[in-house]
Design an enzyme around this catalytic site. Structure first.
Site, PDB file in Angstrom:
ATOM      1  CB  CYS A 116      -0.996  -0.032   1.152  1.00 53.68           C
ATOM      2  SG  CYS A 116      -2.354   1.153   0.935  1.00 53.68           S
ATOM      3  CG  HIS A 210      -3.571  -3.389   3.420  1.00 59.12           C
ATOM      4  ND1 HIS A 210      -2.597  -2.898   4.260  1.00 59.12           N
ATOM      5  CD2 HIS A 210      -4.136  -2.318   2.814  1.00 59.12           C
ATOM      6  CE1 HIS A 210      -2.583  -1.576   4.183  1.00 59.12           C
ATOM      7  NE2 HIS A 210      -3.500  -1.203   3.311  1.00 59.12           N
ATOM      8  CD  GLU A 212      -1.426  -5.894   5.826  1.00 61.01           C
ATOM      9  OE1 GLU A 212      -1.951  -4.790   6.081  1.00 61.01           O
ATOM     10  OE2 GLU A 212      -0.953  -6.162   4.695  1.00 61.01           O
TER      11      GLU A 212
END
Length: 232
Positions: A116, A210, A212
């Site tokens: 990002c 993202h 994660e």
């Protein structure tokens, strides 16, 4: 035969005021999802809080791979623009430190993943510019959205994720003009550049989403694999 050591992956952090227990103090912050993703992908995670940019090369020299994490908007002065009213307040210590880390990683050939804000900084580090606001890539304030991204055939990203994939998203800025040497390697349906990369032999990839916050480990696993190869 001894097990080879896991590659050491540095992850950049916020520097912000935080509260925990009885304390309310400045803190180096990183959502736990980042180190958990590194760990689940076979790496050892270490935090890299903002520091003097002159220390970046020394820090990178001790790493096998680097993740530049998400966070605040990049200050527009970094790419020669005036701030849009919708651009967030600057995080100057992070900008300076992380741009220096990116420069050091590229110079050393250390595998690099920008997430990002990290992707946007990679673009800015190489002379690119950013769109300061776009709609449709955030569900709501503090709520992660999702949308599909389409890989560009023949790219590093497409070799890792060859199919159209749904990804977790939370951003309102994106790449405008690509930085020197960068290639767009994935797009959203509206044409937004969703991944960028440098050509081989460099291993430098940025993703606008993202990872994660999702279940797909492939991008991080590929970074960890590249970091492991660099130890050989």
């Amino acid at each position: 035969m001894p097990t080879p050591p896991k590659p050491l992956i540095g992850v950049t952090t916020y520097l912000d005021q935080a509260r925990w227990g009885v304390w309310d103090l400045p803190a180096a912050l990183l959502p736990a999802a980042y180190p958990r993703l590194v760990q689940a992908s076979g790496g050892l995670a270490v935090m890299l809080p903002p520091d003097d940019p002159s220390a970046a090369a020394e820090a990178v020299a001790r790493l096998d791979g680097l993740v530049v994490a998400g966070g605040a908007d990049v200050e527009p002065v970094r790419y020669g623009a005036e701030p849009d009213p919708r651009t967030g307040p600057p995080a100057r210590a992070r900008d300076g430190w992380e741009l220096a880390l990116i420069d050091a990683a590229l110079a050393a050939g250390t595998p690099l993943l920008g997430i990002c804000r990290g992707m946007q900084l990679l673009n800015v580090a190489l002379g690119g510019t950013l769109v300061q606001h776009l709609d449709g890539h955030t569900e709501a304030v503090g709520v992660m959205g999702s949308h599909p991204v389409e890989p560009v055939p023949g790219t590093l990203y497409a070799s890792v994720v060859p199919e159209r994939a749904e990804v977790p998203t939370y951003h309102h800025q994106c790449v405008e003009v690509l930085g020197k040497g960068l290639t767009a390697s994935a797009h959203a349906a509206d044409g937004t550049v969703e991944a960028i990369e440098l050509a081989a032999p460099a291993w430098a990839l940025g993703v606008q989403w993202h990872p994660e916050m999702g279940e797909d480990l492939r991008v991080m696993r590929e970074l960890v694999a590249a970091a492991s190869r660099g130890r050989e």
